[in-house]
Design an enzyme around this catalytic site. Structure first.
Site, PDB file in Angstrom:
ATOM      1  N   SER A   1       0.830  -1.195   0.000  1.00 35.50           N
ATOM      2  CA  SER A   1       0.000   0.000   0.000  1.00 35.50           C
ATOM      3  C   SER A   1       0.875   1.261   0.000  1.00 35.50           C
ATOM      4  O   SER A   1       1.553   1.515  -1.000  1.00 35.50           O
ATOM      5  CB  SER A   1      -0.972  -0.046   1.186  1.00 35.50           C
ATOM      6  OG  SER A   1      -1.998   0.894   1.032  1.00 35.50           O
TER       7      SER A   1
ATOM      8  N   HIS B   1      -4.807  -1.638  -3.941  1.00 37.81           N
ATOM      9  CA  HIS B   1      -6.157  -2.059  -3.516  1.00 37.81           C
ATOM     10  C   HIS B   1      -7.180  -1.829  -4.626  1.00 37.81           C
ATOM     11  O   HIS B   1      -8.281  -1.325  -4.398  1.00 37.81           O
ATOM     12  CB  HIS B   1      -6.563  -1.295  -2.246  1.00 37.81           C
ATOM     13  CG  HIS B   1      -5.553  -1.366  -1.149  1.00 37.81           C
ATOM     14  ND1 HIS B   1      -5.039  -2.547  -0.688  1.00 37.81           N
ATOM     15  CD2 HIS B   1      -4.929  -0.378  -0.429  1.00 37.81           C
ATOM     16  CE1 HIS B   1      -4.159  -2.303   0.278  1.00 37.81           C
ATOM     17  NE2 HIS B   1      -4.063  -1.011   0.425  1.00 37.81           N
TER      18      HIS B   1
END
Length: 246
Positions: free
Chosen positions: A134, A170
């Site tokens: 991330s 994501h």
């Protein structure tokens, strides 16, 4: 130094629930270690939790994950001050750097104050595998999409820039990511952008994307590039990694 060329593993994964521990290292972390080429000793992995403010509970959990995986873990903490006297020496002594997710804009600001933007580049060029999830993925690119400023996703365009692309994380679990990436690539805010579903990792040797891998079945990666006044998105099917210890 063990990797034979500069290597980055940028992911939307790497963690899972352990059988006896709260979090364990999944296949993407093990793949980063494999790419380092370490052999004949325990791998040395540096955990960097800047993006979540060096949360002590997560540092402890990463220590347990490393114990179970058979890694020697060194946490690099910057709050309230660096926990290591010779930060550059410690980074260069690692096989792999694993950067936790959280706030990428806070991470970048703190790293720059402490000179880690330069230190990590030297480590990358020296063969330390740079990796993360991330925020720990976006940081190596030109930029990407982030919720660092609040619930509404916004662009970040001043990441470290080791890789000359944007990065979308994501991609399958946060509905706002894909349309924002498309808009940012279409208007030139981001260059060609490489995106990952949860559980997928992108492997770069130098600045070239050389492999797409996944720790979960049915997931994908995506290359989003500008074409005319719009964008084209190409799906890349990843190679499914084996379970750790398999």
């Amino acid at each position: 130094m063990t990797a034979t060329e500069p290597t980055i593993v940028a992911t939307s994964g790497g963690h899972r629930r352990g059988d006896r521990i709260w979090v364990g290292f999944h296949s993407l972390v093990h793949h980063a270690v494999e790419l380092s080429g370490v052999n004949g000793r325990r791998p040395k992995v540096m955990y960097v939790g800047t993006a979540i403010g060096d949360a002590e509970h997560m540092t402890a959990r990463m220590g347990e994950a490393a114990r179970v995986a058979g890694f020697d873990l060194t946490p690099l903490q910057l709050f309230p001050m660096p926990n290591i006297e010779d930060v550059e020496g410690a980074v260069l002594d690692q096989d792999v750097v694993w950067v936790m997710g959280g706030s990428v804009v806070n991470l970048l600001a703190v790293w720059r104050v402490h000179g880690l933007d330069t230190v990590f580049r030297r480590a990358w060029e020296a063969g330390v595998v740079l990796s993360g999830v991330s925020a720990g993925s976006i940081c190596w690119f030109q930029g990407g999409t982030t919720d660092s400023f609040g619930p509404r996703l916004r662009p970040v365009t001043d990441a470290l820039g080791y890789l000359p692309y944007g990065n979308g994380v994501h991609y399958d679990s946060d509905a706002g990511r894909r349309p924002l990436v498309h808009g940012l690539v279409a208007d030139g805010t981001l260059p060609e952008t490489h995106c990952t579903d949860d559980g997928v990792g992108l492997v770069y040797h130098g600045t070239k994307l050389t492999e797409v891998v996944s720790e979960l079945p049915g997931k994908g990666a995506y290359i989003v590039r500008r074409e005319g006044d719009g964008v084209v998105e190409d799906r890349v099917e990843p190679r499914l990694l084996p379970e750790p210890g398999a």
